[in-house]
Scaffold this motif. Sequence first.
Motif, short mmCIF file in Angstrom:
data_model
loop_
_atom_site.label_atom_id
_atom_site.label_comp_id
_atom_site.label_asym_id
_atom_site.label_seq_id
_atom_site.Cartn_x
_atom_site.Cartn_y
_atom_site.Cartn_z
N PHE A 7 -1.97 17.65 32.36
CA PHE A 7 -0.55 17.46 32.11
C PHE A 7 0.28 17.33 33.38
CE2 PHE A 7 -2.05 20.42 28.64
CZ PHE A 7 -2.32 19.40 27.75
N SER A 8 -0.39 17.24 34.53
CA SER A 8 0.31 17.12 35.80
C SER A 8 0.74 15.68 36.06
CB SER A 8 -0.59 17.61 36.93
OG SER A 8 0.06 17.51 38.18
N GLU A 9 1.97 15.50 36.52
CA GLU A 9 2.51 14.17 36.81
C GLU A 9 3.00 14.10 38.25
OE1 GLU A 9 2.63 11.44 35.03
OE2 GLU A 9 1.88 12.23 33.12
N ASN A 10 2.84 12.92 38.88
CA ASN A 10 3.26 12.74 40.26
C ASN A 10 4.45 11.81 40.43
OD1 ASN A 10 1.14 14.37 41.34
ND2 ASN A 10 -0.29 12.67 41.02
N ASP A 11 4.75 11.02 39.41
CA ASP A 11 5.83 10.03 39.53
C ASP A 11 7.18 10.74 39.49
OD1 ASP A 11 7.68 7.93 39.26
OD2 ASP A 11 6.17 6.69 38.27
N TYR A 101 6.03 20.41 25.96
CA TYR A 101 7.17 20.64 26.84
C TYR A 101 7.09 19.72 28.06
CZ TYR A 101 3.75 23.35 29.56
OH TYR A 101 2.65 23.75 30.28
N ALA A 102 8.24 19.62 28.72
CA ALA A 102 8.33 18.94 30.02
C ALA A 102 9.10 19.86 30.95
CB ALA A 102 9.04 17.60 29.89
N THR A 103 8.61 20.02 32.18
CA THR A 103 9.26 20.93 33.11
C THR A 103 8.88 20.57 34.54
OG1 THR A 103 9.63 23.29 33.58
CG2 THR A 103 7.38 22.62 33.10
N ALA A 104 9.57 21.14 35.50
CA ALA A 104 9.23 20.91 36.91
C ALA A 104 9.53 22.17 37.72
CB ALA A 104 10.01 19.74 37.47
N THR A 167 5.22 18.95 35.14
CA THR A 167 4.27 19.15 34.05
C THR A 167 4.84 18.52 32.78
OG1 THR A 167 3.54 21.23 35.02
CG2 THR A 167 2.93 20.82 32.73
N LEU A 168 4.07 17.60 32.19
CA LEU A 168 4.43 16.99 30.92
C LEU A 168 3.30 17.27 29.93
CD1 LEU A 168 5.66 13.45 32.10
CD2 LEU A 168 7.02 15.53 31.82
N LYS A 169 3.51 18.22 29.07
CA LYS A 169 2.52 18.53 28.02
C LYS A 169 3.03 17.89 26.74
CE LYS A 169 0.02 22.31 25.79
NZ LYS A 169 0.48 22.03 24.40
N LEU A 170 2.64 16.66 26.52
CA LEU A 170 3.20 15.84 25.45
C LEU A 170 2.12 15.22 24.57
CD1 LEU A 170 6.02 14.12 27.55
CD2 LEU A 170 6.24 16.08 25.99
N SER A 171 1.07 16.01 24.32
CA SER A 171 -0.04 15.61 23.42
C SER A 171 -0.88 14.47 23.97
CB SER A 171 0.49 15.24 22.02
OG SER A 171 1.12 16.32 21.40
N GLN A 172 -0.76 14.18 25.28
CA GLN A 172 -1.53 13.06 25.83
C GLN A 172 -3.03 13.34 25.88
OE1 GLN A 172 0.72 14.98 27.49
NE2 GLN A 172 0.56 14.73 29.72
N ASN A 173 -3.43 14.59 25.67
CA ASN A 173 -4.85 14.94 25.64
C ASN A 173 -5.44 14.80 24.24
OD1 ASN A 173 -3.19 17.13 24.82
ND2 ASN A 173 -4.88 18.58 25.15
N HIS A 174 -4.64 14.31 23.29
CA HIS A 174 -5.10 14.13 21.91
C HIS A 174 -5.38 12.66 21.61
CE1 HIS A 174 -4.56 18.00 19.68
NE2 HIS A 174 -3.87 18.29 20.79
N PRO A 175 -6.18 12.40 20.57
CA PRO A 175 -6.37 11.01 20.12
C PRO A 175 -5.04 10.37 19.72
CG PRO A 175 -7.94 12.48 19.06
CD PRO A 175 -6.96 13.35 19.78
N GLU A 176 -5.00 9.06 19.76
CA GLU A 176 -3.76 8.34 19.46
C GLU A 176 -3.19 8.70 18.10
OE1 GLU A 176 -1.93 3.82 19.63
OE2 GLU A 176 -4.08 4.08 19.32
N ALA A 177 -4.06 8.84 17.09
CA ALA A 177 -3.57 9.15 15.75
C ALA A 177 -2.82 10.48 15.73
CB ALA A 177 -4.73 9.19 14.76
#
Length: 212
Positions: A7-11, A101-104, A167-177
């Motif tokens: 969930f780590s983001e660099n942009d 969640y999204a946070t920094a 940190t963006l924990k937005l279900s990106q670790n789940h299948p698309e469905a």
Amino acid sequence: MFSPRAFSENDLHWLDRLLARDPFVTVLTTGDDGLPELTRLPVLYYRQGQDITLLGHWARANPQSRHNGTAKVLIDGPHGYVSASWYPDKETAARVPTWNYATAELRGQLQPFNDTDALAELVGSVSDHFEASVGQAWRFEPERDDHLRQLRGIVGFRFTVEQVQITLKLSQNHPEANQLSVINNLEQLATPVSDELAQWMRWRRDEAATGN
């Protein structure tokens, strides 16, 4: 702040979004007793490429206003509960509920200042920025003695950022469905909180798909 690798983001444009939606941050320092001291307050955000600065002020009576050195700033983003019942594979994958969640977290150097001219410029910039955000035009007038006297009660600060953790924990670790189902169910709740979280999930999906 613990941030799982998935969930780590660099942009830094995500930091732009976080502070645009909510500039009311938490400033965290260590007190004389070794325990954390924190203040919730609004800031002005400036970024030129990788160079990031926050400006704000404390009440002079706040003990944190005497801190000069390393500090952290915590930034809140949208967040909300995700029911395991929303996942199409809830049974086969034995899914459990979670919280998206999204946070920094920013780490850097905090420098207080008391110079009257610098404080006047800061308060003028803060009032101009936030007055514009609510469609009003009240102005701090440094030529007025009664306005200048108000500066005695504050201490300004400049926070120079050295490290950014998004940190963006937005279900990106789940299948698309699963992702699409969570978005759909959040939108069906039709609350400001759920709608915003669904929008951030869409943004994250769209940008991952385009490689931006």
